[in-house]
Design a protein around this motif. Structure first.
Motif, PDB file in Angstrom:
ATOM      1  N   ASP A 154      31.353  36.592  45.281  1.00 45.52           N
ATOM      2  CA  ASP A 154      33.130  36.331  45.823  1.00 45.52           C
ATOM      3  C   ASP A 154      32.666  37.231  47.537  1.00 45.52           C
ATOM      4  N   ILE A 191      30.056  37.474  40.357  1.00 46.93           N
ATOM      5  CA  ILE A 191      30.451  35.835  39.745  1.00 46.93           C
ATOM      6  C   ILE A 191      29.631  35.680  38.807  1.00 46.93           C
ATOM      7  N   THR A 225      28.216  27.865  39.927  1.00 47.26           N
ATOM      8  CA  THR A 225      29.402  28.790  40.083  1.00 47.26           C
ATOM      9  C   THR A 225      30.364  27.675  40.391  1.00 47.26           C
ATOM     10  N   PHE A 279      33.116  27.008  43.295  1.00 42.75           N
ATOM     11  CA  PHE A 279      34.191  27.488  44.472  1.00 42.75           C
ATOM     12  C   PHE A 279      35.686  26.565  44.472  1.00 42.75           C
ATOM     13  N   TYR A 309      37.829  31.656  44.904  1.00 43.09           N
ATOM     14  CA  TYR A 309      36.465  32.044  45.390  1.00 43.09           C
ATOM     15  C   TYR A 309      36.423  30.596  46.511  1.00 43.09           C
ATOM     16  N   GLN A 369      31.457  32.118  48.812  1.00 45.65           N
ATOM     17  CA  GLN A 369      30.526  32.794  48.230  1.00 45.65           C
ATOM     18  C   GLN A 369      29.118  32.915  48.714  1.00 45.65           C
TER      19      GLN A 369
END
Length: 171
Positions: free
Chosen positions: A90, A97, A108, A110, A114, A117
């Protein structure tokens, strides 16, 4: 004049997050994952030893969701860089994360929680001059039709039917 050039060079290098044996990478950052859906970078080792590399990414819309997948070649993990790990961090709170060691890809999301990143690579040892290529690919989630738009369309349809009924009654 030399102080200005030195300060400018330091300002350019500092945000790259370069430490220990890490040097070059193609690019710099931060990168918008919603407009740059394919990013390719290269990390090289300037000597034997441990190191890390950090690159910043963000999403331009707070409500827009994007899935990002970072990938390196499997041969890199097994030969040139010992204990290579990848992490998505983060960028605002600097909390991890998702993180994994010995993997060739890491995903991940977004989103509003968040939006900023960092992609971080860490290793405990490397071969002098070794390097690896990494790719970050993003898929942008479809924006759902808000419920208010559906209600507005229903209201227009209802008004149209009411007007048509009134018109047929007067004729």
């Amino acid at each position: 004049m030399h102080k200005i050039a030195l300060f400018t060079l330091a300002a350019i290098i500092a945000p790259l997050g370069v430490s220990a044996a890490t040097i070059a990478a193609e690019g710099g950052g931060p990168y918008d994952v919603t407009s740059d859906t394919l990013f390719t970078g290269i990390v090289t080792s300037s000597g034997d030893g441990a190191g890390s590399y950090i690159l910043d990414f963000f999403t331009s819309g707070a409500t827009q969701e994007a899935v990002a997948n970072a990938a390196v070649t499997e041969a890199t993990i097994n030969s040139s860089f010992t204990d290579l790990s990848m992490s998505w961090i983060d960028g605002l709170a600097l909390n991890t994360i998702v993180s994994a060691a010995g993997v060739d890809q890491l995903t991940t999301v977004f989103n509003g929680m968040y939006p900023v990143q960092q992609l971080r690579f860490d290793w405990t040892d490397s071969v002098n001059g070794a390097g690896f290529r990494f790719d970050v690919t993003t898929t942008i989630a479809a924006v759902p039709l808000p419920a208010s738009a559906l209600l507005l369309l229903t209201a227009f349809a209802g008004a149209g039917f009411a007007g048509r009924k009134r018109k047929t009654q007067t004729a």
